[in-house]
Design an enzyme around this catalytic site. Sequence first.
Site, PDB file in Angstrom:
ATOM      1  N   HIS A  31       0.871  -1.173   0.000  1.00 22.94           N
ATOM      2  CA  HIS A  31       0.000   0.000   0.000  1.00 22.94           C
ATOM      3  C   HIS A  31       0.912   1.228   0.000  1.00 22.94           C
ATOM      4  O   HIS A  31       2.011   1.184   0.553  1.00 22.94           O
ATOM      5  CB  HIS A  31      -0.823  -0.050   1.290  1.00 22.94           C
ATOM      6  CG  HIS A  31      -1.886   0.996   1.396  1.00 22.94           C
ATOM      7  ND1 HIS A  31      -1.628   2.280   1.788  1.00 22.94           N
ATOM      8  CD2 HIS A  31      -3.228   0.936   1.189  1.00 22.94           C
ATOM      9  CE1 HIS A  31      -2.755   2.971   1.822  1.00 22.94           C
ATOM     10  NE2 HIS A  31      -3.745   2.178   1.456  1.00 22.94           N
ATOM     11  N   ASP A  51       3.186  -4.691   7.921  1.00 24.64           N
ATOM     12  CA  ASP A  51       1.961  -3.919   7.769  1.00 24.64           C
ATOM     13  C   ASP A  51       0.792  -4.878   7.989  1.00 24.64           C
ATOM     14  O   ASP A  51       0.499  -5.727   7.140  1.00 24.64           O
ATOM     15  CB  ASP A  51       1.927  -3.301   6.369  1.00 24.64           C
ATOM     16  CG  ASP A  51       0.643  -2.524   6.116  1.00 24.64           C
ATOM     17  OD1 ASP A  51      -0.257  -2.564   6.973  1.00 24.64           O
ATOM     18  OD2 ASP A  51       0.553  -1.880   5.052  1.00 24.64           O
ATOM     19  N   GLN A  75      -4.339  -5.090   6.945  1.00 21.14           N
ATOM     20  CA  GLN A  75      -5.361  -5.992   6.390  1.00 21.14           C
ATOM     21  C   GLN A  75      -5.291  -7.388   6.998  1.00 21.14           C
ATOM     22  O   GLN A  75      -6.063  -8.264   6.616  1.00 21.14           O
ATOM     23  CB  GLN A  75      -5.209  -6.100   4.863  1.00 21.14           C
ATOM     24  CG  GLN A  75      -5.416  -4.800   4.112  1.00 21.14           C
ATOM     25  CD  GLN A  75      -6.847  -4.302   4.148  1.00 21.14           C
ATOM     26  OE1 GLN A  75      -7.774  -5.007   4.551  1.00 21.14           O
ATOM     27  NE2 GLN A  75      -7.032  -3.059   3.736  1.00 21.14           N
ATOM     28  N   LYS A  85     -10.272  -0.221  10.487  1.00 23.49           N
ATOM     29  CA  LYS A  85     -10.472  -1.372   9.602  1.00 23.49           C
ATOM     30  C   LYS A  85     -10.852  -2.624  10.389  1.00 23.49           C
ATOM     31  O   LYS A  85     -11.005  -3.697   9.818  1.00 23.49           O
ATOM     32  CB  LYS A  85      -9.187  -1.648   8.811  1.00 23.49           C
ATOM     33  CG  LYS A  85      -8.861  -0.579   7.769  1.00 23.49           C
ATOM     34  CD  LYS A  85      -7.669  -1.013   6.950  1.00 23.49           C
ATOM     35  CE  LYS A  85      -7.016   0.142   6.213  1.00 23.49           C
ATOM     36  NZ  LYS A  85      -7.777   0.561   5.031  1.00 23.49           N
ATOM     37  N   CYS A 126      -4.720   2.583  -3.678  1.00 24.16           N
ATOM     38  CA  CYS A 126      -3.486   3.054  -3.030  1.00 24.16           C
ATOM     39  C   CYS A 126      -2.363   2.034  -3.181  1.00 24.16           C
ATOM     40  O   CYS A 126      -1.553   1.860  -2.273  1.00 24.16           O
ATOM     41  CB  CYS A 126      -3.709   3.364  -1.553  1.00 24.16           C
ATOM     42  SG  CYS A 126      -4.898   4.660  -1.280  1.00 24.16           S
TER      43      CYS A 126
HETATM   44  C1  LIG Z   1      -2.329  -2.858   3.502  1.00 26.62           C
HETATM   45  C2  LIG Z   1      -2.602  -1.472   3.998  1.00 26.62           C
HETATM   46  N1  LIG Z   1      -1.638  -0.779   4.599  1.00 26.62           N
HETATM   47  C3  LIG Z   1      -1.835   0.453   5.076  1.00 26.62           C
HETATM   48  C4  LIG Z   1      -3.040   1.085   4.960  1.00 26.62           C
HETATM   49  C5  LIG Z   1      -3.198   2.461   5.488  1.00 26.62           C
HETATM   50  O1  LIG Z   1      -4.136   2.485   6.494  1.00 26.62           O
HETATM   51  P1  LIG Z   1      -4.649   3.875   7.073  1.00 26.62           P
HETATM   52  O2  LIG Z   1      -5.200   4.617   5.911  1.00 26.62           O
HETATM   53  O3  LIG Z   1      -5.673   3.495   8.067  1.00 26.62           O
HETATM   54  O4  LIG Z   1      -3.477   4.556   7.656  1.00 26.62           O
HETATM   55  C6  LIG Z   1      -4.089   0.408   4.333  1.00 26.62           C
HETATM   56  C7  LIG Z   1      -5.396   1.076   4.182  1.00 26.62           C
HETATM   57  O5  LIG Z   1      -6.023   1.110   3.164  1.00 26.62           O
HETATM   58  C8  LIG Z   1      -3.866  -0.895   3.846  1.00 26.62           C
HETATM   59  O6  LIG Z   1      -4.840  -1.576   3.239  1.00 26.62           O
END
Ligand SMILES: Cc1ncc(COP(=O)(O)O)c(C=O)c1O
Lengths: 447, 150
Positions: free
Chosen positions: A155, A232, A235, A258, A398
Amino acid sequence: MTAVAQVPSGPRPGSGAQQKPLPLDVEAIRADFPILSRTVRDGKRLVYLDSGATSQKPRSVLDAERWFYENVNAAPHRGAHQLAEEATGAYEEARETIARFIGARTDEVVFTRNSTESINLVAYALSNAATAKEPEFRRYAVGQGDEIVVTEMEHHANLVPWQQLCERTGATLRWLGLTDDGRLDLSDLATVVNERTTLVAVTQQSNILGTINPLGEIIARAHEVGALVLVDGAQSVPHQPVDVTELGADFLVFSGHKMLGPTGVGVLWGRYDVLDALPPFLTGGSMIEVVRMEGSTFMPPPQRFEAGVPMTAQVIGLGAAVEYLQRLGMDNVLAHEEALTAYALEKLAEIPGVTVIGPPDTVARGGAISFTVEGIHPHDVGQVLDDQGIAVRVGHHCAWPVVRRYGVPATTRATFYVHTGYDDVDALADGIRKAQQFFGVVPAEEA
Amino acid sequence: MQLEAMYQEIILDHYRNPHGRGLREPFEAEVHHVNPTCGDEVTLRVHLDGDTIADVSYEGMGCSISQASVSAMYDLVIGKSVPQALETGDHFMTLMQAKGDPSVAEKLEDELEDAVAFAGVSKYPARIKCALMSWMALKDASARALGAQS
Ligand SMILES: Cc1ncc(COP(=O)(O)O)c(C=O)c1O
């Protein structure tokens, strides 16, 4: 006007998709989510397949926030009055709950705004380390000649902060590529992760491909060369059991919103000895030990990384979300989504012209299903689905390098959660067929 | 079913059979615009004859709305002076801000011709930028083309 033919609902004749019994009681769970009783687009049932972007919130989470504001509201860790004491107690109790949820020590859990901020916290701490006046904060300093490793699947939140860290420090960014079936290409792991590597940042579950990565192998290699590993979990933590001791990484980040929790609260977990060797990112109130005009000293973790009055009600809401997930059982959540994913992959495979971008089966795969529909742009697919009350995400999610890697402009993505049932997946499949009819791209054998 | 209100037949026709598509010579300015939330892209060239738009040529990747919009724009601006074309762009912007109010579309029918069919898009905030991308690119490219002349 484009004619829209009637599409029968429910399983089609000839549909071979299997509905295994679901571990979670979808109807009972839906009753816990007030928003799921509203309708959209002229009275249609809301089919929410966008939990990957943000999840809906059960009543117990909303109640916890309201309870805090109505009964306890005060700034935690400041003031000596009763409310301040109770607010501090509730805030720290939520930290304990959340720490237990991921098998961590309580003082290893830092509250941030979201995964994005957690990652930036680490990235800035590593560059701040290079200029820290305290020798004990220089242990993990990143500079010229160092390498940071990411993957092509990340992401933007787990890519751009590392690009920026490299620009600030002169370090080099390297990455692991992807295979055609949506998995990490680990064939060059041993060269990409090498003695110069200072940190490897990798996602546990891809938000766009659904892939669950073989972290054990990557972490073992990283530790072999003395590199830190940031996972990370944005998800993964919401959708599968994650235990930081078993995981073996040095950092884990995730977002409350999430995982049934409120917006505005995220978590950085870090191994205590690593956190303790890092300088702060944001500085100010609450994180200091002694302040003089000439300079200041800082609290130990986690307080060192929590400057300012925190998002107290949201932390308490996240505690309630974790309790809700624990009542369901994360093993059940995982099995539930696995059954839905298997069914959805079969249903989508039955629709000519639909291509899933990502692993084609449920092996090491979560419930994010990205797909393209031949002849229809993903935005237009999303619009036709929205017209039927089905909320999906469209675009590059993203993760722009991923869509570029697979040669598509964008995808349509459905993601599942605890309130998702087979009826939602059926609605999705019917909706895609409707889009094909609307845009006149019904493949010949279907028309 | 609200879909037909947005995907007017005229829009789908432009999408399937775009007018003026392809990058052509000569041109005085070329711009590349992207819609960062969805990844839609357009590369657009402007060729001026004095201050008259002699040609607009383009390549793009995107949804039906963004692709149909650039095609309808092509029909509207060829032969117009740059200020006239930009005024038409302003009318299109007004249409996009109409939140589906049919009276706005009625008033702009003469100025916008086929492009008035995009009125339904104005009810969907997430799609307005798809329809506007080509007009933004045109504004940018024609300013650069004028700049290149002076
Ligand atoms: C795999 C992953 N990492 C990081 C993020 C970033 O999360 P946040 O927007 O809550 O900071 C997301 C959110 O879409 C994500 O799906």
